[in-house]
Design a protein around this motif. Structure first.
Motif, PDB file in Angstrom:
ATOM      1  N   GLY A  49       0.773  -1.235   0.000  1.00  0.00           N
ATOM      2  CA  GLY A  49       0.000   0.000   0.000  1.00  0.00           C
ATOM      3  C   GLY A  49       0.805   1.286   0.000  1.00  0.00           C
ATOM      4  N   ASP A  50       2.130   1.195  -0.022  1.00  0.00           N
ATOM      5  CA  ASP A  50       2.916   2.430  -0.047  1.00  0.00           C
ATOM      6  C   ASP A  50       2.986   3.024  -1.447  1.00  0.00           C
ATOM      7  OD1 ASP A  50       3.512   2.714   2.670  1.00  0.00           O
ATOM      8  OD2 ASP A  50       4.898   1.039   2.525  1.00  0.00           O
ATOM      9  N   MET A  51       2.564   2.253  -2.417  1.00  0.00           N
ATOM     10  CA  MET A  51       2.408   2.754  -3.779  1.00  0.00           C
ATOM     11  C   MET A  51       1.002   2.317  -4.181  1.00  0.00           C
ATOM     12  SD  MET A  51       4.806   1.928  -6.974  1.00  0.00           S
ATOM     13  CE  MET A  51       5.767   3.353  -7.317  1.00  0.00           C
ATOM     14  N   PRO A  52       0.083   3.264  -4.380  1.00  0.00           N
ATOM     15  CA  PRO A  52      -1.339   2.890  -4.440  1.00  0.00           C
ATOM     16  C   PRO A  52      -1.809   2.296  -5.764  1.00  0.00           C
ATOM     17  CG  PRO A  52      -1.109   5.254  -4.671  1.00  0.00           C
ATOM     18  CD  PRO A  52       0.285   4.711  -4.473  1.00  0.00           C
ATOM     19  N   VAL A 111       1.848   4.415 -14.475  1.00  0.00           N
ATOM     20  CA  VAL A 111       2.572   3.496 -13.588  1.00  0.00           C
ATOM     21  C   VAL A 111       1.629   2.771 -12.624  1.00  0.00           C
ATOM     22  CG1 VAL A 111       4.256   3.488 -11.697  1.00  0.00           C
ATOM     23  CG2 VAL A 111       4.775   4.696 -13.806  1.00  0.00           C
ATOM     24  N   ILE A 112       0.707   3.516 -12.034  1.00  0.00           N
ATOM     25  CA  ILE A 112      -0.155   2.886 -11.017  1.00  0.00           C
ATOM     26  C   ILE A 112      -1.647   3.058 -11.281  1.00  0.00           C
ATOM     27  CG2 ILE A 112       1.492   2.862  -9.093  1.00  0.00           C
ATOM     28  CD1 ILE A 112       0.132   5.517  -8.164  1.00  0.00           C
ATOM     29  N   GLY A 113      -2.012   3.484 -12.497  1.00  0.00           N
ATOM     30  CA  GLY A 113      -3.429   3.660 -12.825  1.00  0.00           C
ATOM     31  C   GLY A 113      -4.192   2.339 -12.839  1.00  0.00           C
ATOM     32  N   GLY A 114      -3.494   1.249 -13.173  1.00  0.00           N
ATOM     33  CA  GLY A 114      -4.149  -0.068 -13.155  1.00  0.00           C
ATOM     34  C   GLY A 114      -4.921  -0.385 -14.426  1.00  0.00           C
ATOM     35  N   SER A 115      -4.749   0.436 -15.472  1.00  0.00           N
ATOM     36  CA  SER A 115      -5.500   0.204 -16.704  1.00  0.00           C
ATOM     37  C   SER A 115      -4.821   0.955 -17.846  1.00  0.00           C
ATOM     38  CB  SER A 115      -6.923   0.743 -16.550  1.00  0.00           C
ATOM     39  OG  SER A 115      -6.886   2.155 -16.418  1.00  0.00           O
TER      40      SER A 115
END
Ligand SMILES: NC(=O)c1ccc[n+]([C@@H]2O[C@H](COP(=O)([O-])OP(=O)(O)OC[C@H]3O[C@@H](n4cnc5c(N)ncnc54)[C@H](O)[C@@H]3O)[C@@H](O)[C@H]2O)c1
Ligand SMILES: [Zn+2]
Ligand SMILES: [Zn+2]
Length: 369
Positions: A49-52, A111-115
């Motif tokens: 969780g430190d990078m969402p 990077v962390i959008g998830g899509s």
């Protein structure tokens, strides 16, 4: 198509290995059969969780393999080409156009959008429910990954692709920090806090410069021995009683160092790194930190021309950086392969654990054939 993947189901929980469905590549995309993926400390940061990055989904951002299919309009690679999946970038923002795609203004979503940018994901469970994809534009803890064609770094057909994945992040981060960002001049002194994959790569790169002091600081004696073999001219073990790394650096250099790199991922180390350099010295933030972390520096001595710089991914473009490191490795001048230990995908949690405890410096997950 079906693929094996390590699924990040929820925070603080071991990844679960099973089958998933992967999309065919869309226009501008490439489907890569992942041969192997490095494990970076940043994967653990996301799991914790430190990078969402949103769960459920697939982590992994050091993938390398073979192009399985290309989407419409892709001409830069074709099926059968060996590739490393480099850093994602939009290609059109100010920083991308300025040759600094690590600082793409779309970095967060990429990077962390998830899509993908349109919100669609490239991965599903076998029951059809979506899984977040595109972690660092790739989600490479899987036997297939869909990524943007512009992120790919083509490599020679005879390259051993099973060890190239770590060049996508950890290894390039440390090496590029020295070779692209800091560029130490002849006779300079560099202190590297943390002798993990990132720090040891910085040390190997520093050895390729004319820096005359390359000081490795860590708390693990075995890592410091390796640092000395790979290029450190001096080592400091902070786990030994009474050792103050800042004082040790000053003694070695006869004063403060010119460059200090925090590759430990620990905010208290960052302060030690800052205190290790003097007037016009440079302290580089490279290690990760818990979400919301802050740091403080001494005002007066920072005012003395000290430069404080954050460095992502070793800066610069993926193609020249990764290509250079592969060439240097072939010449025996950048032996990062000594840091690698291979695990099967099924052992992903053991690999993360081994990295966390320091038993393995750079785990690499081998995908099932
Ligand atoms: N900036 C970037 O783009 C980027 C890219 C990749 C990784 N990272 C981050 O870089 C950091 C290092 O990654 P890694 O894969 O090498 O991790 P790692 O865990 O293998 O290495 C960290 C090292 O720091 C040492 N260490 C811990 N506490 C210390 C202390 N007090 N003093 C000195 N050394 C200490 C550990 O013993 C270990 O050897 C991580 O935080 C990771 O998230 C940043
Ligand atoms: Zn951009
Ligand atoms: Zn990484």
């Amino acid at each position: 198509m079906r693929a094996n993947a390590a699924v990040f189901e929820k925070l603080f929980t071991p990844l679960s290995v099973g089958e998933v469905e992967v999309d065919e590549p869309r226009p501008g995309e490439v489907l890569v059969r992942i041969v192997a993926s490095g494990v970076c400390h940043t994967d653990a940061l996301a799991r914790d969780g430190d990078m969402p990055f949103p769960a459920p989904g697939v982590l992994g951002h050091e993938g390398a393999g073979v192009v399985a299919a290309v989407g419409d309009g892709v001409t830069s690679v074709r099926a059968g080409d060996q590739v490393v999946i480099g850093w994602p970038w939009c290609g059109s923002c100010r920083n991308c156009q300025d040759g600094q795609p690590r600082y793409c203004l779309q970095l967060g979503p990429l990077v962390i959008g998830g899509s993908r940018a349109d919100g669609s994901t490239a991965l599903r469970r076998l029951d059809g429910s979506p899984l977040h994809s595109h972690f660092f534009g790739q989600s490479s803890f899987a036997s297939y990954a869909v990524c943007a064609a512009n992120a790919l770094v083509p490599v020679a057909a005879d390259a051993d692709v099973s060890i190239l994945g770590p060049l996508a992040c950890g290894i390039s981060t440390g090496a590029g920090a020295v070779l692209n960002a800091l560029r130490p001049p002849a006779g300079s002194s560099i202190v590297v806090y943390g002798s993990g994959a990132v720090g040891l790569s910085a040390i190997m790169a520093a050895r390729l410069t004319a820096a005359t002091h390359i000081i490795a600081v860590d708390k693990l004696a075995a890592r410091l021995s390796l640092a000395a073999e790979l290029g450190a001219t001096e080592t400091v073990n902070v786990s030994e009683a009474g050792v103050d790394p800042v004082a040790a650096v000053r003694e070695i250099c006869g004063g403060p160092a010119d460059f200090a790199l925090d590759c430990a991922g620990n905010v208290s180390v960052l302060r030690q790194a800052a205190d290790s350099v003097g007037m016009r010295g440079t302290v580089a933030l490279i290690g990760g930190a818990p979400a919301g972390a802050e740091f403080s520096f001494d005002h007066l001595t920072t005012l003395w021309g000290k430069r404080v710089v954050g460095i992502l991914g070793g800066e610069g473009r993926s193609v020249p950086l990764i290509g250079t490191l592969i060439a240097l490795n072939r010449q025996g001048r950048f032996p990062y392969d000594r840091l690698v230990r291979k695990f099967p995908l099924d052992a992903v949690n053991e690999a993360l654990e081994a990295s966390h405890h320091g038993d393995v410096i750079k785990p690499v997950l081998m995908m099932p054939e």
